[in-house]
Design a protein around this motif. Structure first.
Motif, PDB file in Angstrom:
ATOM      1  N   UNK A  56      10.646  11.793 -15.001  1.00 25.65           N
ATOM      2  CA  UNK A  56      11.130  12.903 -14.094  1.00 25.65           C
ATOM      3  C   UNK A  56      11.791  13.890 -14.729  1.00 25.65           C
ATOM      4  N   UNK A  57      11.851  15.240 -14.310  1.00 20.63           N
ATOM      5  CA  UNK A  57      12.958  16.336 -14.638  1.00 20.63           C
ATOM      6  C   UNK A  57      13.626  16.613 -13.375  1.00 20.63           C
ATOM      7  N   UNK A  58      13.219  16.280 -12.160  1.00 25.34           N
ATOM      8  CA  UNK A  58      13.796  16.490 -11.005  1.00 25.34           C
ATOM      9  C   UNK A  58      13.193  15.579  -9.887  1.00 25.34           C
ATOM     10  N   UNK A  59      14.005  14.923  -9.038  1.00 20.49           N
ATOM     11  CA  UNK A  59      13.279  14.068  -8.054  1.00 20.49           C
ATOM     12  C   UNK A  59      14.217  14.081  -6.708  1.00 20.49           C
ATOM     13  N   UNK A  81      14.583   4.164   0.836  1.00 20.41           N
ATOM     14  CA  UNK A  81      13.568   5.071   0.233  1.00 20.41           C
ATOM     15  C   UNK A  81      12.384   4.566   0.677  1.00 20.41           C
ATOM     16  N   UNK A  82      11.539   5.587   1.022  1.00 21.84           N
ATOM     17  CA  UNK A  82      10.093   5.526   1.672  1.00 21.84           C
ATOM     18  C   UNK A  82       9.307   6.478   0.481  1.00 21.84           C
ATOM     19  N   UNK A  83       9.980   7.423  -0.036  1.00 20.67           N
ATOM     20  CA  UNK A  83       9.053   8.383  -1.129  1.00 20.67           C
ATOM     21  C   UNK A  83      10.198   8.770  -1.937  1.00 20.67           C
ATOM     22  N   UNK A  84       9.375   9.071  -3.009  1.00 22.37           N
ATOM     23  CA  UNK A  84      10.135   9.732  -4.321  1.00 22.37           C
ATOM     24  C   UNK A  84       9.442  10.632  -4.702  1.00 22.37           C
ATOM     25  N   UNK A  85       9.567  11.981  -4.688  1.00 26.30           N
ATOM     26  CA  UNK A  85       9.061  13.230  -5.114  1.00 26.30           C
ATOM     27  C   UNK A  85       9.465  13.973  -6.469  1.00 26.30           C
ATOM     28  N   UNK A  86       8.614  13.959  -7.479  1.00 22.68           N
ATOM     29  CA  UNK A  86       9.285  14.275  -8.707  1.00 22.68           C
ATOM     30  C   UNK A  86       8.155  15.473  -9.262  1.00 22.68           C
ATOM     31  N   UNK A  87       9.159  16.165  -9.983  1.00 24.84           N
ATOM     32  CA  UNK A  87       8.222  17.356 -10.864  1.00 24.84           C
ATOM     33  C   UNK A  87       8.564  16.514 -12.383  1.00 24.84           C
ATOM     34  N   UNK A  88       7.424  16.415 -12.976  1.00 25.66           N
ATOM     35  CA  UNK A  88       7.401  15.681 -14.461  1.00 25.66           C
ATOM     36  C   UNK A  88       7.528  16.921 -15.298  1.00 25.66           C
ATOM     37  N   UNK A  99       1.057  -1.068  -0.090  1.00 29.67           N
ATOM     38  CA  UNK A  99       0.151  -0.082   0.127  1.00 29.67           C
ATOM     39  C   UNK A  99       0.743   1.376  -0.291  1.00 29.67           C
ATOM     40  N   UNK A 100       0.330   2.389  -0.596  1.00 27.62           N
ATOM     41  CA  UNK A 100       1.181   3.369  -0.684  1.00 27.62           C
ATOM     42  C   UNK A 100       0.184   4.588  -0.567  1.00 27.62           C
ATOM     43  N   UNK A 101       0.413   5.629   0.043  1.00 27.16           N
ATOM     44  CA  UNK A 101      -0.100   6.936  -0.058  1.00 27.16           C
ATOM     45  C   UNK A 101       0.468   7.709  -1.067  1.00 27.16           C
ATOM     46  N   UNK A 102      -0.341   8.322  -2.000  1.00 24.72           N
ATOM     47  CA  UNK A 102       0.369   9.069  -2.991  1.00 24.72           C
ATOM     48  C   UNK A 102      -0.274  10.545  -3.222  1.00 24.72           C
ATOM     49  N   UNK A 103       0.839  11.398  -3.330  1.00 19.47           N
ATOM     50  CA  UNK A 103       0.179  12.730  -3.458  1.00 19.47           C
ATOM     51  C   UNK A 103       0.563  13.177  -4.937  1.00 19.47           C
ATOM     52  N   UNK A 104      -0.502  13.769  -5.638  1.00 19.10           N
ATOM     53  CA  UNK A 104      -0.557  14.351  -6.906  1.00 19.10           C
ATOM     54  C   UNK A 104      -0.804  15.472  -7.089  1.00 19.10           C
ATOM     55  N   UNK A 105      -0.043  16.417  -7.852  1.00 19.82           N
ATOM     56  CA  UNK A 105      -0.291  17.724  -8.212  1.00 19.82           C
ATOM     57  C   UNK A 105      -0.461  18.224  -9.717  1.00 19.82           C
ATOM     58  N   UNK A 114       8.330  25.404  -7.086  1.00 15.94           N
ATOM     59  CA  UNK A 114       8.074  25.422  -5.625  1.00 15.94           C
ATOM     60  C   UNK A 114       7.162  24.355  -5.301  1.00 15.94           C
ATOM     61  N   UNK A 115       6.343  23.998  -5.942  1.00 16.35           N
ATOM     62  CA  UNK A 115       5.386  22.957  -5.632  1.00 16.35           C
ATOM     63  C   UNK A 115       6.114  21.641  -5.217  1.00 16.35           C
ATOM     64  N   UNK A 116       7.256  21.470  -6.005  1.00 26.53           N
ATOM     65  CA  UNK A 116       8.069  20.141  -5.633  1.00 26.53           C
ATOM     66  C   UNK A 116       8.589  20.378  -4.217  1.00 26.53           C
ATOM     67  N   UNK A 117       9.064  21.489  -3.799  1.00 29.26           N
ATOM     68  CA  UNK A 117       9.683  21.635  -2.561  1.00 29.26           C
ATOM     69  C   UNK A 117       8.500  21.591  -1.681  1.00 29.26           C
ATOM     70  N   UNK A 118       7.416  22.132  -1.604  1.00 33.04           N
ATOM     71  CA  UNK A 118       6.361  21.945  -0.900  1.00 33.04           C
ATOM     72  C   UNK A 118       5.811  20.456  -0.659  1.00 33.04           C
ATOM     73  N   UNK A 119       5.682  19.825  -1.930  1.00 33.44           N
ATOM     74  CA  UNK A 119       5.136  18.455  -1.863  1.00 33.44           C
ATOM     75  C   UNK A 119       5.987  17.578  -1.028  1.00 33.44           C
ATOM     76  N   UNK A 120       7.385  17.846  -1.208  1.00 30.84           N
ATOM     77  CA  UNK A 120       8.377  17.048  -0.457  1.00 30.84           C
ATOM     78  C   UNK A 120       8.173  17.186   1.032  1.00 30.84           C
ATOM     79  N   UNK A 121       7.977  18.799   1.504  1.00 27.61           N
ATOM     80  CA  UNK A 121       7.826  18.806   2.670  1.00 27.61           C
ATOM     81  C   UNK A 121       6.604  18.367   3.445  1.00 27.61           C
ATOM     82  N   UNK A 122       5.801  18.108   2.597  1.00 33.68           N
ATOM     83  CA  UNK A 122       4.336  17.294   3.072  1.00 33.68           C
ATOM     84  C   UNK A 122       4.795  15.948   3.397  1.00 33.68           C
ATOM     85  N   UNK A 123       5.371  15.460   2.442  1.00 33.84           N
ATOM     86  CA  UNK A 123       5.925  13.872   2.729  1.00 33.84           C
ATOM     87  C   UNK A 123       6.661  13.782   3.913  1.00 33.84           C
TER      88      UNK A 123
END
Length: 426
Positions: A333-336, A351-358, A284-290, A299-308
């Motif tokens: 991904x362009x940045x992760x 690893x427990x999370x991978x946050x990316x900007x596509x 199971x995984x909780x996924x955040x999508x923007x 900026x949204x990538x930074x915020x998303x990572x902070x949320x996780x």
RNA sequence: GGAGAGGUGGCCGAGUGGUCGAAGGCAGCCGCCUGCUAAGCGGUUGUGGGGGUAAAACUUCACCCAGGGUUCGAAUCCCUGCCUCUCCGCCA
């Protein structure tokens, strides 16, 4: 996928990107070759169509007046036949061109460190105190089996290797983690909760980039001609919520959070993490999508990572954040940023999370656009996602980090309302 | 699983072979008028690709669920698929 215009006009940029990723650049010349042929032919076809349109217009007028149109009719038929032939060829070229284009990975952002593989990822910050034990900390699978909350043997009887059976407090802990995380993201960070299908079609998989290149990583439904797949992450169904849509500027940003089971074949990882919860076929995984405007996505990538990260802060488990280097970056991904959680028994972060900007890579594939108020035309949105967090691995880390010498496990404060107890005992 | 109906622009809804990118209405935008929480009048408003431009203008091609086909010509005819709805059966 990349903008074909970019591939055409800024070929050097794309070559540079491929080289930084350690990918072969041969695919580019092939793509460009097909693309040029396609455009040349398209031009010819369009000219011919224009001529035909004029002719058929005249035929229409003549017929209406009751006059004879047979001489033009002959010309029209001839040109029409030619067009049909060329259209077939054109269609072939178009599908070839898009096939190639779908195999080209995204261009890494300038801020992404250049490197060959995961050894060249860069640690950005380490947060929380690494716990010290007065005894040898045990592996989570031993803890799980001794407390009777994890049963790998029976799971393998039911399904096979790389499956787990949670029982009693284990099942409850899994559910507690899910509820804690979803409540946090929806309640405090503004995400809308989603419960999507976990079986998706080929188009959805192509939209987010799993297909066509990574079919081998997926479970596919053989018994169905539609070509259904089990999702490897909620990213797939949730990002595809807005496939083929044009959103309004004022609707952005859109934040979604979803907890789903994830299914991965893990082909080619036979020797790795054969024991425990780290690498399962189902987890199971909780996924955040923007979905955001292009100018906001980093900026949204930074915020998303902070949320996780906040999940781990509140659980009180040490973790670090690393920036993936170009060689370790995922295809789309362009940045992760990876978030890695501390595992005492192994003495390392996992690893427990991978946050990316596509950026617009998935949006172009999935055709997700938005319209700015008062401006003509549309633009692709930028999509992002990140785990917030992987449940199985988090559960494993909870067992290892909060284990006691007597074999019990103390439940973190924030989970107690969901657990109904403060301790799991053998 | 069986039977039927249908998929047209932001929405509603005409259109069954030629000038339809598509009538009409609603909504939106612009202007006029009016002084009262609004009505009336006029205009305007889709997406993608190619060419063109400093940018526009302009021009051309495509798009009426998707993909094939018939035809000089298709939203309109034929075939296949997908989706939606209704009824029956079944099921959680």
């Amino acid at each position: 996928m990349l903008d074909i215009k970019l591939v055409r006009d800024k070929t050097d940029t794309v070559i540079d990107a491929l080289e930084k990723r350690g990918e072969d650049t041969a695919i580019l010349s092939k793509t460009l070759d097909i693309e040029n042929k396609r455009r040349d032919l398209l031009k010819i076809v369009e000219e011919q169509r224009e001529r035909r349109n004029k002719l058929t217009g005249e035929i229409g007028k003549l017929k209406k007046k009751g006059e004879d149109a047979s001489s033009i009719l002959e010309d029209a038929k001839k040109i029409s036949d030619e067009i049909t032939l060329k259209e077939h060829k054109l269609r072939e070229l178009e599908s070839l061109a898009s096939q190639e284009l779908l195999l080209i990975p995204n261009i890494p952002h300038d801020s992404v460190p250049v490197g060959r593989d995961e050894t060249e990822n860069i640690e950005l910050r380490a947060v929380g105190k690494i716990p010290e034990f007065a005894f040898d900390p045990r592996n989570h699978w031993d803890i799980g089996e001794d407390t009777g909350i994890l049963d790998f043997e029976r799971a393998s009887k039911i399904a096979g290797a790389r499956f787990v059976l949670y029982m009693g407090a284990g099942a409850r802990l899994e559910r507690a983690l899910i509820n804690f995380m979803l409540d946090l993201h929806t309640g405090e960070f503004g995400y809308t909760e989603i419960f999507p299908p976990v079986i998706v079609n080929k188009e959805a998989m192509t939209g987010t980039g799993q297909l066509p290149k990574f079919e081998n990583d997926l479970f596919k439904m053989e018994n169905d001609k539609k070509g259904f797949y089990l999702i490897p992450t909620a990213e797939v169904p949730v990002t595809n919520i807005h496939r083929n849509e044009i959103l309004n500027e004022e609707d952005l940003p859109v934040y979604y959070a979803a907890c789903t089971p994830c299914f991965r074949r893990e082909a080619g990882s036979y020797g790795k993490d054969t024991r425990g919860l780290i690498r399962q076929h189902q987890f199971n995984k909780v996924e955040l999508v923007k979905f955001v405007k292009p100018e906001d996505s980093y900026d949204e990538l930074e915020a998303l990572t902070k949320n996780a990260e906040e999940v781990l802060k509140r659980l009180g488990i040490a973790y670090r954040v690393v920036a993936l280097c170009t060689g370790d970056l995922g295809f789309a991904a362009a940045k992760t940023y990876d978030i890695e959680i501390w595992f005492p028994a192994q003495g390392k972060y996992r690893e427990v999370s991978s946050c990316s900007n596509f950026v617009d890579f998935q949006a172009r594939r999935a055709d997700i656009r938005f319209k700015r108020k008062g401006k003509k035309g549309t633009e692709f949105v930028h999509t992002l996602n990140g785990s917030g967090l992987a449940i199985g691995r988090t559960l494993a880390a909870v067992l290892e980090n909060f284990q006691q010498e007597d074999g019990s496990v103390i439940i973190p404060e924030v989970l107690r309302p969901f657990m109904g107890t403060d301790r799991i005992r053998p």
